[in-house]
Design an enzyme around this catalytic site. Structure first.
Site, mmCIF file in Angstrom:
data_model
loop_
_atom_site.group_PDB
_atom_site.id
_atom_site.type_symbol
_atom_site.label_atom_id
_atom_site.label_comp_id
_atom_site.label_asym_id
_atom_site.label_seq_id
_atom_site.Cartn_x
_atom_site.Cartn_y
_atom_site.Cartn_z
ATOM 1 N N GLY A 1 0.824 -1.201 0.000
ATOM 2 C CA GLY A 1 0.000 0.000 0.000
ATOM 3 C C GLY A 1 0.853 1.244 0.000
ATOM 4 O O GLY A 1 2.033 1.222 0.356
ATOM 5 N N GLY B 1 -0.309 8.768 2.423
ATOM 6 C CA GLY B 1 0.409 9.862 3.051
ATOM 7 C C GLY B 1 1.189 9.436 4.270
ATOM 8 O O GLY B 1 2.002 10.202 4.787
ATOM 9 N N GLY C 1 3.146 6.779 4.218
ATOM 10 C CA GLY C 1 4.292 6.002 3.776
ATOM 11 C C GLY C 1 3.926 4.807 2.923
ATOM 12 O O GLY C 1 2.771 4.424 2.797
ATOM 13 N N ASP D 1 -7.178 7.989 13.203
ATOM 14 C CA ASP D 1 -7.563 7.657 11.826
ATOM 15 C C ASP D 1 -8.097 6.227 11.765
ATOM 16 O O ASP D 1 -7.634 5.412 10.971
ATOM 17 C CB ASP D 1 -6.367 7.825 10.891
ATOM 18 C CG ASP D 1 -6.783 7.852 9.420
ATOM 19 O OD1 ASP D 1 -7.977 8.096 9.145
ATOM 20 O OD2 ASP D 1 -5.917 7.630 8.550
#
Length: 733
Positions: free
Chosen positions: A443, A446, A448, A563
């Site tokens: 993946g 933002g 990394g 998040d």
């Protein structure tokens, strides 16, 4: 004449045939509903809420906002009106008393309008009413005592209106009441004590933002069914908090802030599960969990008096100390200082002995080296020198010096060759093995690039590349990584090691083999998938809740994830949930650049098939969408609630799902809330597959209530993650 008569008869028949058929009369229920249309004015320019309310229809059952059902055993009888929902339309006017003639009306939802005046007493002639939602209007007057003449009343929400006066003692007659929400009104006087023992089914009580005075009745502690919130905030309540509130179930979230309460907060029962926000803005309150100790008898509410019933001061108590007691205290103090000195000396020699441990030969992550400094075979260097700083085995004194150099002398930055540090003792591999291994990109975001790397021993690990900057903030970076590394929980991804160099920062953690929840729910195509059974979804929800509760309550730093979303919930082959990516935002800010803009590790091969695009904002709490706001644990609780709704409905939050009643709401939280208010059948909201399992319907309904509590708009009303986890653990047991 006979011919003429026959002609006139024929003309009359033709005229009769050409005449329009007489209109069928509207049913009595329809006529009662038309009284609402006549009693209100709609805002100019807005779409009419009554566009299809036609008085020429024989029945109102096809009108917008009206639901009907057969109420008798005889199927040939006409259906009767059982629900009326005309909400959020900005209607101005009053509630007509004619609605009370709807004898089979079960739910009335007129919230979010601009209705004024009192609630008419004749409305309570509709004795089938069990849900009355009138919040968000401008209704006024006292709470009608006859409201408990509704024998089936379960849900009463009159919040955000202008009701005034005292609470009537007659509320005790509302035996079936489950939710009593009277927040944001002008009620005043003391809260009656006699009401609460009679309300055996009450699960939520909200009297916040009114003008109630006097003490909190201890009888509220007898609400044994209370399981959601007890909100008495922003009133003018005074006196001590009754200890009897500790008898409430531990799942209850208190909110008592913004009053004039005084004394020490009780420490018994359900008080132990409350956070400090429950008691804020009460200047005279003290004790845990507030950061204000009860130093004086006046603060704690326990008066202290001498033999003559006069207050005993500190100076009096000091004067009363006997010489023997003074000597005993002095000896105890001396012993304590001596013990502290021994501990300091032990730690010093322990640290000195540990510092002699060194790494020799090839750098190994988690290995104990082989240098003479590690004399005990059982002792392992937990944070050995790394990045090619190995030396010779023939010099013990040389190793500490090399370790010091590898961490640098300016700002604590690592050496040029990098620093690979083990966090887990049992995890061993060489740095060059990591850099040479084949890697697959899992993946990119933002936060990394994430790689799957298979080590030489066949063990896969996940490696996240954080970026190239931040070389001047080495100590800060290490402190953050060490805090993350100390988190050890079965439902949290374990960080095994990290690599630091001026041009590269990597995090090495366990590889979880079965992808993430986003892929499990929506498949590789991104379309909704129903492959997960209810038992599997419940297992995922419980595991995620346990992991978040640990991060919030038990981790060394009491982390905020910030998040929470399906792509950050990883799954193993048994569909156990693992929370990932917590603490990364802070690390990214330390490195100071975009970690996803660099190249790949070694010969990494891109592998994006299982990665699905996802709009993170759809999981964020309303207050999290304000620019500049700082993450809180309440954000995580809201986000978890949205994830739980997605597990229950099978629908993504960005979709606008519709039901058979044509409800369209642009957000899954509001859609589900509206469905419950309007009593939409559960089968219309839930993923159909979930209702195929035994007892699933009851368990799904309980999980919905947990999700709705998590997604309350007011963050203070949301329960703690510990409470959420405890409530979910009860589901299915």
């Amino acid at each position: 004449m006979s011919r003429r008569a026959s002609l006139w008869s024929l003309i009359a028949l033709l005229a009769l045939a050409a005449a329009p058929a007489p209109a069928l009369s509207l049913s009595p229920d329809g006529l009662s509903l038309l009284s609402l249309k006549s009693a209100v004015d709609e805002p100019p320019g807005a779409a009419s809420a009554f566009a299809d309310w036609n008085e020429d229809d024989p029945t109102p059952c096809r009108w917008t906002g009206v639901s009907c059902a057969n109420v008798s055993a005889n199927s040939s009888d006409d259906p009767r009106v059982v629900g009326l929902a005309v909400s959020g339309k900005g209607l101005r006017g009053y509630i007509p008393s004619e609605l009370g003639t709807l004898l089979y009306l079960r739910r009335l939802n007129l919230h979010g309008n601009d209705l004024s005046g009192p609630i008419p007493d004749p409305l309570f002639n509709a004795t089938s009413l069990h849900s009355l939602f009138l919040y968000g209007n401008n209704l006024s007057g006292p709470l009608p005592p006859s409201i408990c003449g509704l024998p089936r009343l379960q849900n009463l929400d009159l919040s955000n209106n202008s009701f005034s006066g005292a609470l009537p003692d007659g509320l005790r007659s509302c035996k079936q009441l489950q939710r009593l929400i009277l927040a944001d009104n002008r009620f005043s006087g003391e809260i009656p004590a006699a009401i609460w023992p009679a309300l055996e089914n009450l699960v939520q009580l909200d009297l916040s933002s009114n003008n109630f005075t006097g003490p909190i009745p201890a009888e509220i502690g007898q609400l044994k069914s209370l399981s959601s919130t007890l909100n008495l905030s922003h009133n003018r309540l005074s006196g001590a908090i009754p200890k009897a509130l500790g008898d409430l179930p531990v799942t209850v979230s208190f909110d008592l802030k913004g009053n004039n309460l005084s004394g020490e907060i009780p420490q018994t029962g359900s008080f132990a599960s409350q956070g400090p926000t429950a008691f804020l803005a009460n200047p005279l309150l003290c004790g845990f969990p507030l950061q204000k100790a009860c130093n004086s008898p006046a603060q704690s509410g326990a008066p202290s008096s001498g033999p003559n019933n006069s207050p005993t001061t500190d100076s009096d108590s000091r004067k009363g100390l006997s010489p023997g007691l003074i000597i005993l205290i002095s000896v105890a103090d001396a012993a304590g200082v001596a013990l502290l000195g021994l501990v300091v000396v032990y730690i010093y020699w322990k640290k000195k002995d540990t510092d002699t441990c060194s790494c020799t030969g090839k750098t190994k992550l988690g290995g104990g080296g082989g240098g003479g400094g590690c004399r005990a075979a059982a002792r392992i260097c937990v944070f050995p020198c790394l990045g090619g700083a190995g030396g010779h085995e023939d010099s013990e004194a040389e190793e500490p010096e090399k370790s010091e150099r590898s961490h640098g002398d300016s700002g604590g930055a690592a050496g040029k060759e990098g620093d690979l540090v083990a966090i887990d003792r049992g995890f061993t591999f060489e740095l060059d093995e990591l850099l040479r291994a084949s890697a697959y990109v899992l993946g990119k975001s933002g936060l990394g690039i994430v790689y799957k790397v298979v080590l030489g021993n066949g063990v896969p690990v996940a490696v996240r590349r954080l970026g190239e900057g931040g070389e001047q903030r080495y100590k800060e970076f290490v402190a953050e990584v060490q805090a993350i590394g100390r988190v050890k929980h079965p439902n949290v991804v374990k960080l095994r090691a990290y690599y630091w160099a001026p041009d590269e920062k990597l995090l090495i953690s366990d590889f979880i083999s079965n992808g993430n929840l986003a892929s499990a729910l929506r498949g590789k195509s991104g379309q909704p998938s129903s492959s997960l059974s209810w038992s599997t979804r419940l297992r995922i929800a419980k595991g995620t809740a346990r992991g978040l509760a640990y991060l919030h309550e038990c981790s060394p730093r009491k982390f905020v994830h910030g998040d929470v979303k399906p792509s950050n919930i990883l799954l193993d082959n048994e569909f156990q949930a693992y929370i990932s990516d917590f603490g990364l935002n802070r690390l990214i800010s330390i490195t100071g650049n975009n970690p996803s803009s660099g190249g790949f590790i070694g010969g990494a091969l891109p592998y994006f098939k299982s990665v699905q695009p996802e709009k993170a904002n759809n999981y964020r709490a309303p207050e999290a969408r304000v620019p500049g706001s700082r993450p809180t644990q309440k954000w995580d609780i809201y986000s978890f609630g949205v994830v739980l709704l997605e597990l229950l409905t099978g629908k993504s939050p960005e979709l606008s799902p519709t039901t058979s009643t044509s409800i369209e709401v642009p957000d899954i939280v509001r859609w589900v809330r509206k469905g419950f208010e309007d009593e939409v059948p559960l089968s219309d909201m839930v993923d159909p597959m979930l209702l195929q399992e035994v007892h699933a319907k009851k368990e799904v309904l309980a999980a919905f209530h947990v999700a709705l509590a998590c997604t309350e708009a007011d963050p203070e009303i949301r329960p703690r993650m510990k409470t959420v986890s405890e409530n979910l653990e009860r589901v299915g047991t």
